[in-house]
Write a protein that holds these residues in place. Structure first.
Motif, PDB file in Angstrom:
ATOM      1  N   UNK A  46      13.641 -10.020   7.535  1.00  0.00           N
ATOM      2  CA  UNK A  46      13.847 -10.349   8.950  1.00  0.00           C
ATOM      3  C   UNK A  46      12.479 -10.694   9.516  1.00  0.00           C
ATOM      4  N   UNK A  47      12.393 -11.767  10.286  1.00  0.00           N
ATOM      5  CA  UNK A  47      11.056 -12.181  10.750  1.00  0.00           C
ATOM      6  C   UNK A  47      11.155 -12.946  12.059  1.00  0.00           C
ATOM      7  N   UNK A  48      10.027 -12.927  12.785  1.00  0.00           N
ATOM      8  CA  UNK A  48       9.966 -13.612  14.070  1.00  0.00           C
ATOM      9  C   UNK A  48       8.512 -13.931  14.399  1.00  0.00           C
ATOM     10  N   UNK A  49       8.298 -14.612  15.509  1.00  0.00           N
ATOM     11  CA  UNK A  49       6.953 -14.783  16.069  1.00  0.00           C
ATOM     12  C   UNK A  49       6.894 -14.000  17.371  1.00  0.00           C
ATOM     13  N   UNK A  50       5.782 -13.304  17.620  1.00  0.00           N
ATOM     14  CA  UNK A  50       5.617 -12.547  18.865  1.00  0.00           C
ATOM     15  C   UNK A  50       4.318 -12.967  19.546  1.00  0.00           C
ATOM     16  N   UNK A  51       4.282 -12.780  20.867  1.00  0.00           N
ATOM     17  CA  UNK A  51       2.986 -12.846  21.554  1.00  0.00           C
ATOM     18  C   UNK A  51       2.390 -11.472  21.327  1.00  0.00           C
ATOM     19  N   UNK A  52       1.340 -11.356  20.497  1.00  0.00           N
ATOM     20  CA  UNK A  52       1.014 -10.023  19.967  1.00  0.00           C
ATOM     21  C   UNK A  52       0.231  -9.133  20.927  1.00  0.00           C
ATOM     22  N   UNK A  53      -0.569  -9.718  21.816  1.00  0.00           N
ATOM     23  CA  UNK A  53      -1.373  -8.949  22.789  1.00  0.00           C
ATOM     24  C   UNK A  53      -2.135  -7.797  22.128  1.00  0.00           C
ATOM     25  N   UNK A  54      -2.638  -8.046  20.901  1.00  0.00           N
ATOM     26  CA  UNK A  54      -3.399  -7.009  20.202  1.00  0.00           C
ATOM     27  C   UNK A  54      -4.836  -7.019  20.695  1.00  0.00           C
ATOM     28  N   UNK A  55      -5.400  -5.835  20.880  1.00  0.00           N
ATOM     29  CA  UNK A  55      -6.791  -5.757  21.323  1.00  0.00           C
ATOM     30  C   UNK A  55      -7.685  -6.232  20.196  1.00  0.00           C
ATOM     31  N   UNK A  56      -8.714  -7.003  20.546  1.00  0.00           N
ATOM     32  CA  UNK A  56      -9.528  -7.594  19.480  1.00  0.00           C
ATOM     33  C   UNK A  56     -10.237  -6.528  18.640  1.00  0.00           C
ATOM     34  N   UNK A  57     -10.575  -5.373  19.242  1.00  0.00           N
ATOM     35  CA  UNK A  57     -11.286  -4.362  18.437  1.00  0.00           C
ATOM     36  C   UNK A  57     -10.335  -3.503  17.601  1.00  0.00           C
ATOM     37  N   UNK A  58      -9.009  -3.682  17.793  1.00  0.00           N
ATOM     38  CA  UNK A  58      -8.054  -2.870  17.023  1.00  0.00           C
ATOM     39  C   UNK A  58      -7.711  -3.552  15.714  1.00  0.00           C
ATOM     40  N   UNK A  59      -8.209  -4.774  15.528  1.00  0.00           N
ATOM     41  CA  UNK A  59      -7.565  -5.583  14.534  1.00  0.00           C
ATOM     42  C   UNK A  59      -8.411  -6.792  14.159  1.00  0.00           C
ATOM     43  N   UNK A  60      -8.482  -7.111  12.860  1.00  0.00           N
ATOM     44  CA  UNK A  60      -9.203  -8.291  12.404  1.00  0.00           C
ATOM     45  C   UNK A  60      -8.197  -9.440  12.279  1.00  0.00           C
ATOM     46  N   UNK A  61      -8.260 -10.382  13.201  1.00  0.00           N
ATOM     47  CA  UNK A  61      -7.271 -11.477  13.200  1.00  0.00           C
ATOM     48  C   UNK A  61      -7.416 -12.369  11.974  1.00  0.00           C
ATOM     49  N   UNK A  62      -8.531 -12.208  11.247  1.00  0.00           N
ATOM     50  CA  UNK A  62      -8.740 -13.077  10.079  1.00  0.00           C
ATOM     51  C   UNK A  62      -8.106 -12.495   8.810  1.00  0.00           C
ATOM     52  N   UNK A  63      -7.278 -11.476   8.989  1.00  0.00           N
ATOM     53  CA  UNK A  63      -6.606 -10.910   7.799  1.00  0.00           C
ATOM     54  C   UNK A  63      -5.118 -10.763   8.051  1.00  0.00           C
ATOM     55  N   UNK A  64      -4.339 -11.029   7.019  1.00  0.00           N
ATOM     56  CA  UNK A  64      -2.939 -10.626   7.054  1.00  0.00           C
ATOM     57  C   UNK A  64      -2.920  -9.106   6.909  1.00  0.00           C
ATOM     58  N   UNK A  65      -2.010  -8.433   7.612  1.00  0.00           N
ATOM     59  CA  UNK A  65      -1.854  -6.986   7.440  1.00  0.00           C
ATOM     60  C   UNK A  65      -0.512  -6.742   6.753  1.00  0.00           C
ATOM     61  N   UNK A  66      -0.586  -6.119   5.585  1.00  0.00           N
ATOM     62  CA  UNK A  66       0.627  -5.727   4.856  1.00  0.00           C
ATOM     63  C   UNK A  66       0.764  -4.219   5.059  1.00  0.00           C
ATOM     64  N   UNK A  67       1.808  -3.799   5.739  1.00  0.00           N
ATOM     65  CA  UNK A  67       1.986  -2.375   6.040  1.00  0.00           C
ATOM     66  C   UNK A  67       3.195  -1.854   5.280  1.00  0.00           C
ATOM     67  N   UNK A  68       2.995  -0.714   4.620  1.00  0.00           N
ATOM     68  CA  UNK A  68       4.086  -0.100   3.856  1.00  0.00           C
ATOM     69  C   UNK A  68       4.775   0.920   4.766  1.00  0.00           C
ATOM     70  N   UNK A  69       6.106   0.976   4.695  1.00  0.00           N
ATOM     71  CA  UNK A  69       6.854   1.978   5.458  1.00  0.00           C
ATOM     72  C   UNK A  69       6.356   3.377   5.048  1.00  0.00           C
ATOM     73  N   UNK A  70       6.232   4.330   6.002  1.00  0.00           N
ATOM     74  CA  UNK A  70       5.591   5.612   5.669  1.00  0.00           C
ATOM     75  C   UNK A  70       6.318   6.432   4.613  1.00  0.00           C
TER      76      UNK A  70
END
Ligand code: FAD
Length: 421
Positions: A186-210
Motif C-alpha cells: 500500500x503506498x501514497x504520496x504525502x506532504x511530509x512536513x518533516x523537520x530538517x534536523x530530524x531526517x536526512x532527505x538524501x536517504x531512503x528510510x527503510x523501517x521494519x515493523x517493531x
C-alpha cells in the motif's frame, strides 16, 4: 523514418524501453517505441540506486536528468526499533557513483522518453501492442491506437519493455510464478512536513515493523517537501485492519513509533494505492526475434529499490547484443545476455530472501560492523550487483550466510566466533 517499419520495435517507454531506445539510436539503428499510456503518468519505483546513473550516462541523458530538479540521494537508512544503520554510497567497495536520485516517476519517465525521442527514436503514445508474429528475418507486431483501429509494424527485432504489462510473456505463455511468497504493498504520496534536523532527505528510510520483522515501510523524500510512503507485507498481516487501503497503511504506521514520529505532521492528501503479487518470473528471456527487458522478464521485490537499475542494466546489455546481431554477427542471447544479467539479479535475490528470513537484518543491524564488509554490502545496495570483484556479489549466498552466523553468534554473549573469510 517510416514508423511502420524499423530496425527495432520496443514495447513500452518506461526506464528499460527509453534507455534501450536511446542506446540503439546512438549506434545508428532505427527505433520505434509503442507506449500505451499518455505521459506524464504515475508509476511506482521512485528510489533509484547509484548504478542507474551509469546507464543514464551511457544513454546520453545525464544532463537532462541532473537538471530536472530531482532529490539527490546518497544512501539508505535502515531502522528497526531503536536500531539504526546508515549506508553511504560514497563509502562503497566498487568504484561507482556516490549518489543518485529519488524521483517522481511521472516526470522522470517523461524525461527519459523525451531524451530517447531527441536522439531520433519514434515514440507513439496511447497505442498498445495487441499481437506479435515472429520469424527468422522479420517480426510483425499489431498495434491498436486510441481510436481502436489496428495496424502492423514490421521490424528486425522486438524488445519487450512493457514492465508489469508483461506483453510477450502473456502472449507467448512464458510466465512462471516467482519463488517469493505473494506480498502486497500500500503506498501514497504525502506532504511530509518533516523537520530538517530530524531526517536526512538524501536517504531512503527503510523501517521494519517493531514486532513483525517481515513487514517494512519505505519513506522516500522528494525535492518538493513531499515523500513517497509505502508498506509491504503478506496478506495475513493486513487482515486485522479494515479493508480500505488508508486504514491499512496508517494502521501499520501507527504501530511503528519511529516512523509515526517522523510523520507526526504529515498531510495525507493523496489516495492510497495497492499492488499485490507483483513478483514475477519467466521461462526464458529471449526467443527468435525478441528479448525481454526489465520487469517484463522478472521482478524480485521492492525492498532494495533494485527494479529500475535491473531494468536499465538489461536495456544496456540487450542493446549491445542486438547491435552486434543487427550488424550481422552471430550472437548467443543466452550466454551474452540472459546468463550475465541473471548473475546480478541472483545476487540481489540473496539479499531479498535473507531480508525476509531475518539473516540480512541481523547483519545490517549488527552494532559494530567491519568497515570493509560494510563497504561491500553498500556496493550491492548501491546497485553494483554485477561487480564480480565483490565477494558479496560473486559468492553472495555463502558470504552472507557465514557473515550472518558470525553476527548471530556475537549476539550471544559467551560465543567465540571466528571472523568469516
Ligand atoms: C511496490 C513497489 C515498489 C517499488 N519501488 C521501487 C524503487 O523504489 N526503486 C526501483 O528501482 N524500483 C522499484 N520498484 C520496481 C519498479 O517499479 C520497476 O522495476 C521498474 O519500473 C521497471 O521498469 P520497466 O522499464 O521494466 O517497466 P515499467 O516502468 O513498468 O514500464 C513499462 C511501460 O510499458 C507500457 N506498456 C505495458 N504494456 C504495454 C503494451 N502492451 N503496449 C504498449 N505499452 C505497454 C506501460 O504503460 C509502461 O509505461 C517497485 C515496484 C513495486 C511493485
Amino acid at each position: 523514418m517510416n514508423p511502420l517499419s524499423s530496425d527495432v520495435l520496443i514495447i513500452g517507454a518506461g526506464p528499460s524501453g527509453s534507455i534501450a531506445a536511446a542506446l540503439l539510436r546512438r549506434q545508428g539503428h532505427s527505433v520505434t517505441v509503442i507506449e500505451r499510456q499518455k505521459f506524464p503518468r504515475f508509476s511506482i519505483g521512485e528510489s533509484l540506486l547509484a548504478h542507474a546513473l551509469d546507464f543514464i550516462a551511457e544513454a546520453g541523458m545525464s544532463e537532462a536528468v541532473h537538471s530536472a530538479g530531482f532529490q539527490y540521494k546518497n544512501g539508505a537508512t535502515f531502522v528497526r526499533g531503536d536500531e539504526v544503520t546508515d549506508f553511504n554510497f560514497a563509502q562503497q567497495f566498487t568504484q561507482g557513483s556516490p549518489y543518485t536520485f529519488q524521483v517522481q516517476r511521472a516526470p522522470f519517465d517523461q524525461v527519459l522518453a523525451e531524451q530517447a525521442e531527441a536522439q531520433g527514436a519514434v515514440v507513439r503514445y496511447e497505442e498498445e501492442i495487441v499481437n506479435a508474429k515472429f520469424g527468422a528475418e522479420k517480426q510483425v507486431v499489431t498495434v491498436r491506437n486510441k481510436a481502436g483501429e489496428t495496424y502492423d509494424i514490421t521490424s528486425r527485432f522486438v524488445l519487450d519493455a512493457s514492465g508489469f504489462g508483461r506483453t510477450l510473456p502473456k502472449m507467448l505463455n512464458l510466465e512462471v510464478p516467482s519463488a517469493f511468497p505473494v506480498r502486497r504493498a500500500y503506498f501514497t504520496h504525502v506532504e511530509d512536513r518533516m523537520l530538517s534536523n530530524a531526517f536526512d532527505r538524501q536517504k531512503i528510510v527503510i523501517t521494519v515493523h517493531p514486532t513483525l520483522h517481515d513487514i517494512w515501510f519505505w519513506l522516500i523524500p522528494f525535492s518538493n517537501g513531499r515523500s513517497s510512503l509505502g508498506v509491504v507485507a503478506r496478506d495475513e498481516h493486513f487482515a486485522r485492519f479494515a479493508t480500505d487501503p488508508v486504514s491499512r497503511l496508517r494502521g501499520l504506521v501507527a504501530e511503528t513509533p519511529s516512523l509515526a514520529r517522523l510523520l507526526t505532521d504529515a498531510v495525507f492528501d493523496t489516495p492510497v494505492n495497492e499492488l499485490r503479487g507483483y513478483s514475477a518470473n519467466v521461462k526464458t528471456m529471449h526467443g527468435q526475434g525478441w528479448a525481454l527487458l526489465g520487469n517484463a522478464a522478472e521482478f524480485l521485490d521492492p525492498v532494495f529499490s533494485s527494479g529500475v537499475t535491473i531494468a536499465m542494466k538489461s536495456a544496456s546489455m540487450a542493446a549491445k547484443v542486438l547491435h552486434r546481431q543487427l550488424g550481422g554477427e552471430p550472437v548467443n542471447w543466452e550466454a551474452d545476455f540472459a546468463v550475465p544479467l541473471k548473475k546480478g539479479v541472483d545476487a540481489f535475490r540473496t539479499y531479498v530472501s535473507s531480508w525476509y528470513d531475518g539473516r540480512f537484518q541481523t547483519v545490517i543491524f549488527h552494532p559494530k560492523p567491519d568497515p570493509k564488509i560494510k563497504a561491500m554490502l553498500c556496493s550491492v545496495l548501491a546497485g553494483y550487483a554485477w561487480d564480480e570483484q565483490n565477494p558479496f556479489v560473486s559468492q553472495s549466498e555463502r558470504r552472507l550466510q557465514s557473515l550472518y552466523e558470525y553476527c548471530a553468534a556475537l549476539a550471544t554473549p559467551r560465543s567465540h566466533a571466528a571472523l568469516p573469510t
